[in-house]
Design a protein around this motif. Structure first.
Motif, PDB file in Angstrom:
ATOM      1  N   ALA A 119       3.015   4.080  -0.442  1.00 51.43           N
ATOM      2  CA  ALA A 119       1.644   3.611  -0.245  1.00 51.43           C
ATOM      3  C   ALA A 119       1.409   3.475   1.250  1.00 51.43           C
ATOM      4  O   ALA A 119       2.356   3.449   2.044  1.00 51.43           O
ATOM      5  CB  ALA A 119       1.433   2.276  -0.947  1.00 51.43           C
ATOM      6  N   GLU A 120       0.144   3.387   1.639  1.00 54.39           N
ATOM      7  CA  GLU A 120      -0.193   3.174   3.047  1.00 54.39           C
ATOM      8  C   GLU A 120       0.369   1.818   3.483  1.00 54.39           C
ATOM      9  O   GLU A 120       0.441   0.878   2.693  1.00 54.39           O
ATOM     10  CB  GLU A 120      -1.717   3.220   3.209  1.00 54.39           C
ATOM     11  CG  GLU A 120      -2.196   3.425   4.632  1.00 54.39           C
ATOM     12  CD  GLU A 120      -2.345   2.103   5.365  1.00 54.39           C
ATOM     13  OE1 GLU A 120      -2.072   2.073   6.584  1.00 54.39           O
ATOM     14  OE2 GLU A 120      -2.714   1.109   4.719  1.00 54.39           O
ATOM     15  N   LYS A 121       0.792   1.727   4.727  1.00 50.25           N
ATOM     16  CA  LYS A 121       1.527   0.566   5.218  1.00 50.25           C
ATOM     17  C   LYS A 121       0.822  -0.765   4.963  1.00 50.25           C
ATOM     18  O   LYS A 121       1.453  -1.772   4.637  1.00 50.25           O
ATOM     19  CB  LYS A 121       1.800   0.730   6.717  1.00 50.25           C
ATOM     20  CG  LYS A 121       2.800  -0.257   7.272  1.00 50.25           C
ATOM     21  CD  LYS A 121       3.170   0.092   8.707  1.00 50.25           C
ATOM     22  CE  LYS A 121       4.251  -0.849   9.227  1.00 50.25           C
ATOM     23  NZ  LYS A 121       4.653  -0.480  10.619  1.00 50.25           N
ATOM     24  N   ASN A 122      -0.499  -0.789   5.099  1.00 49.80           N
ATOM     25  CA  ASN A 122      -1.248  -2.030   4.914  1.00 49.80           C
ATOM     26  C   ASN A 122      -1.804  -2.207   3.501  1.00 49.80           C
ATOM     27  O   ASN A 122      -2.630  -3.098   3.263  1.00 49.80           O
ATOM     28  CB  ASN A 122      -2.398  -2.089   5.927  1.00 49.80           C
ATOM     29  CG  ASN A 122      -1.899  -2.120   7.363  1.00 49.80           C
ATOM     30  OD1 ASN A 122      -0.911  -2.782   7.663  1.00 49.80           O
ATOM     31  ND2 ASN A 122      -2.567  -1.392   8.255  1.00 49.80           N
ATOM     32  N   ARG A 183       4.923  17.462   2.802  1.00 48.70           N
ATOM     33  CA  ARG A 183       4.393  16.827   4.001  1.00 48.70           C
ATOM     34  C   ARG A 183       2.863  16.682   3.919  1.00 48.70           C
ATOM     35  O   ARG A 183       2.274  15.743   4.474  1.00 48.70           O
ATOM     36  CB  ARG A 183       4.804  17.596   5.242  1.00 48.70           C
ATOM     37  CG  ARG A 183       6.280  17.398   5.614  1.00 48.70           C
ATOM     38  CD  ARG A 183       6.573  15.914   5.881  1.00 48.70           C
ATOM     39  NE  ARG A 183       7.965  15.636   6.105  1.00 48.70           N
ATOM     40  CZ  ARG A 183       8.550  15.642   7.302  1.00 48.70           C
ATOM     41  NH1 ARG A 183       7.856  15.939   8.378  1.00 48.70           N
ATOM     42  NH2 ARG A 183       9.825  15.347   7.413  1.00 48.70           N
ATOM     43  N   ALA A 184       2.224  17.608   3.233  1.00 52.33           N
ATOM     44  CA  ALA A 184       0.777  17.498   3.038  1.00 52.33           C
ATOM     45  C   ALA A 184       0.462  16.326   2.103  1.00 52.33           C
ATOM     46  O   ALA A 184      -0.528  15.613   2.300  1.00 52.33           O
ATOM     47  CB  ALA A 184       0.220  18.795   2.464  1.00 52.33           C
ATOM     48  N   ALA A 185       1.308  16.108   1.108  1.00 55.00           N
ATOM     49  CA  ALA A 185       1.138  14.954   0.217  1.00 55.00           C
ATOM     50  C   ALA A 185       1.331  13.655   0.997  1.00 55.00           C
ATOM     51  O   ALA A 185       0.576  12.688   0.825  1.00 55.00           O
ATOM     52  CB  ALA A 185       2.132  15.041  -0.940  1.00 55.00           C
ATOM     53  N   LEU A 186       2.331  13.635   1.853  1.00 51.85           N
ATOM     54  CA  LEU A 186       2.580  12.472   2.711  1.00 51.85           C
ATOM     55  C   LEU A 186       1.363  12.182   3.584  1.00 51.85           C
ATOM     56  O   LEU A 186       0.937  11.021   3.735  1.00 51.85           O
ATOM     57  CB  LEU A 186       3.807  12.737   3.584  1.00 51.85           C
ATOM     58  CG  LEU A 186       4.198  11.654   4.592  1.00 51.85           C
ATOM     59  CD1 LEU A 186       4.808  10.460   3.884  1.00 51.85           C
ATOM     60  CD2 LEU A 186       5.178  12.215   5.618  1.00 51.85           C
ATOM     61  N   ALA A 187       0.771  13.225   4.157  1.00 56.10           N
ATOM     62  CA  ALA A 187      -0.381  13.066   5.046  1.00 56.10           C
ATOM     63  C   ALA A 187      -1.579  12.468   4.315  1.00 56.10           C
ATOM     64  O   ALA A 187      -2.337  11.689   4.897  1.00 56.10           O
ATOM     65  CB  ALA A 187      -0.753  14.416   5.652  1.00 56.10           C
ATOM     66  N   LEU A 188      -1.755  12.808   3.051  1.00 58.62           N
ATOM     67  CA  LEU A 188      -2.876  12.258   2.285  1.00 58.62           C
ATOM     68  C   LEU A 188      -2.783  10.739   2.175  1.00 58.62           C
ATOM     69  O   LEU A 188      -3.789  10.034   2.234  1.00 58.62           O
ATOM     70  CB  LEU A 188      -2.913  12.880   0.882  1.00 58.62           C
ATOM     71  CG  LEU A 188      -3.366  14.337   0.788  1.00 58.62           C
ATOM     72  CD1 LEU A 188      -3.229  14.844  -0.644  1.00 58.62           C
ATOM     73  CD2 LEU A 188      -4.804  14.496   1.270  1.00 58.62           C
ATOM     74  N   VAL A 189      -1.566  10.230   2.037  1.00 56.38           N
ATOM     75  CA  VAL A 189      -1.362   8.781   1.962  1.00 56.38           C
ATOM     76  C   VAL A 189      -1.505   8.164   3.350  1.00 56.38           C
ATOM     77  O   VAL A 189      -2.144   7.119   3.526  1.00 56.38           O
ATOM     78  CB  VAL A 189       0.009   8.440   1.348  1.00 56.38           C
ATOM     79  CG1 VAL A 189       0.208   6.919   1.273  1.00 56.38           C
ATOM     80  CG2 VAL A 189       0.134   9.043  -0.055  1.00 56.38           C
ATOM     81  N   ILE A 212       7.579   2.396   1.308  1.00 56.12           N
ATOM     82  CA  ILE A 212       8.083   2.720  -0.024  1.00 56.12           C
ATOM     83  C   ILE A 212       7.782   1.538  -0.936  1.00 56.12           C
ATOM     84  O   ILE A 212       8.140   0.402  -0.634  1.00 56.12           O
ATOM     85  CB  ILE A 212       9.591   3.003   0.013  1.00 56.12           C
ATOM     86  CG1 ILE A 212       9.871   4.266   0.847  1.00 56.12           C
ATOM     87  CG2 ILE A 212      10.143   3.177  -1.409  1.00 56.12           C
ATOM     88  CD1 ILE A 212      11.346   4.542   1.059  1.00 56.12           C
ATOM     89  N   VAL A 213       7.130   1.814  -2.061  1.00 58.08           N
ATOM     90  CA  VAL A 213       6.811   0.742  -3.014  1.00 58.08           C
ATOM     91  C   VAL A 213       7.539   0.919  -4.347  1.00 58.08           C
ATOM     92  O   VAL A 213       7.442   0.058  -5.219  1.00 58.08           O
ATOM     93  CB  VAL A 213       5.289   0.644  -3.245  1.00 58.08           C
ATOM     94  CG1 VAL A 213       4.585   0.231  -1.959  1.00 58.08           C
ATOM     95  CG2 VAL A 213       4.715   1.956  -3.769  1.00 58.08           C
ATOM     96  N   GLY A 214       8.253   2.027  -4.478  1.00 55.70           N
ATOM     97  CA  GLY A 214       9.016   2.251  -5.700  1.00 55.70           C
ATOM     98  C   GLY A 214      10.004   3.380  -5.516  1.00 55.70           C
ATOM     99  O   GLY A 214       9.757   4.314  -4.740  1.00 55.70           O
ATOM    100  N   THR A 215      11.124   3.282  -6.212  1.00 57.08           N
ATOM    101  CA  THR A 215      12.143   4.336  -6.166  1.00 57.08           C
ATOM    102  C   THR A 215      12.384   4.843  -7.584  1.00 57.08           C
ATOM    103  O   THR A 215      12.658   4.055  -8.491  1.00 57.08           O
ATOM    104  CB  THR A 215      13.466   3.797  -5.581  1.00 57.08           C
ATOM    105  OG1 THR A 215      13.219   3.320  -4.250  1.00 57.08           O
ATOM    106  CG2 THR A 215      14.524   4.884  -5.540  1.00 57.08           C
TER     107      THR A 215
END
Length: 263
Positions: A119-122, A183-189, A212-215
């Protein structure tokens, strides 16, 4: 007499210059050597650092092309000028073996990875227990979950497998934001376009704007493996040397720094 001396001097100078060219040519040839590596997008940070390290230690330039393993594998199969291919799963390396585009004897599983929910950091989302009870629709609040396209991107295929095994795929499928690579998926978040995403743990490690909010349980998906192989038609000495370097201690230290498991 002066004419004779002048001719001798010219012959000596010409011979000396010719000798200098011959003796210096290997150096210039070495400086101009290049290795082209096609690699999964999730390897971007680690391989760029390794490539810079290698260039300092050797007279060889290393050029990388990063994208989805499927995209790169198809390019290699169609004759793209790559020397080495590193895939984010075994499937796309198998594809190139079947196409007789890589040297099967050089194939080796180089690295391992794991799958996480970000998730986004905030974000107010702090921890998600990934099991069949997770209400994805409520968690997304009308938005979508970023993921590599499960139709062809390895990270998306691992994600689909994990969601299926956790009995979450049916709810998740219509809510996916399908990206061309991990990396494109990462950028969306990172950019706030998606509140949640599924990426490799190594992607999460290098991203400063996410958490990271879940593994995902390792039993919910097949082992995430990165095979490497020399491209058959381009197996130069330089390519072989860099291939060996990637499997040596200097590269291993970098891979481990970025969170990869090394075989």
């Amino acid at each position: 007499m002066k004419s004779i001396h002048l001719k001798q001097l010219l012959r000596f100078t010409t011979a000396s210059l010719f000798t200098m060219v011959l003796t210096s040519s290997p150096v210039f040839a070495a400086d101009n050597e290049q290795v082209t590596v096609f690699a999964a997008a999730s390897l971007t940070n680690a391989l760029n650092e390794i490539g810079q390290q290698y260039e300092k230690e050797h007279h060889t330039k290393v050029v990388f092309s990063f994208a989805s393993s499927s995209t790169l594998a198809k390019q290699v199969a169609n004759g793209a000028p790559a020397d080495l291919f590193v895939s984010a799963n075994q499937k796309w390396m198998d594809y190139l073996v079947d196409a007789k585009a890589v040297d099967v004897n050089s194939r080796k599983t180089l690295l391992k990875n794991t799958l996480v929910l970000i998730a986004e950091k905030n974000s107010p989302i702090t921890e998600v227990v990934l099991n069949g009870d997770w209400d994805i629709k409520t968690a997304l609040k009308g938005s979508r979950m970023a993921v590599g396209d499960p139709d062809h991107v390895p990270a998306g295929q691992y994600a689909k497998q994990a969601l299926e095994n956790l009995k979450l795929w049916q709810a998740a499928e219509p809510l996916l934001a399908r990206a061309n690579n991990v990396r494109a998926a990462l950028a969306l978040v990172e950019q706030g376009e998606a509140p949640l995403g599924i990426v490799y743990s190594t992607d999460a490690k290098v991203a400063q704007k996410i958490k990271i909010v879940g593994t995902f349980p390792k039993t919910s998906y097949s082992p995430i493996e990165y095979p490497i192989a020399l491209v058959k038609q381009e197996s130069t000495a330089s390519a072989k040397a860099f291939n060996e370097y990637l499997q040596g201690p200097s590269a291993t230290n970098v891979f481990e720094k970025y969170g990869f498991g090394v075989n």
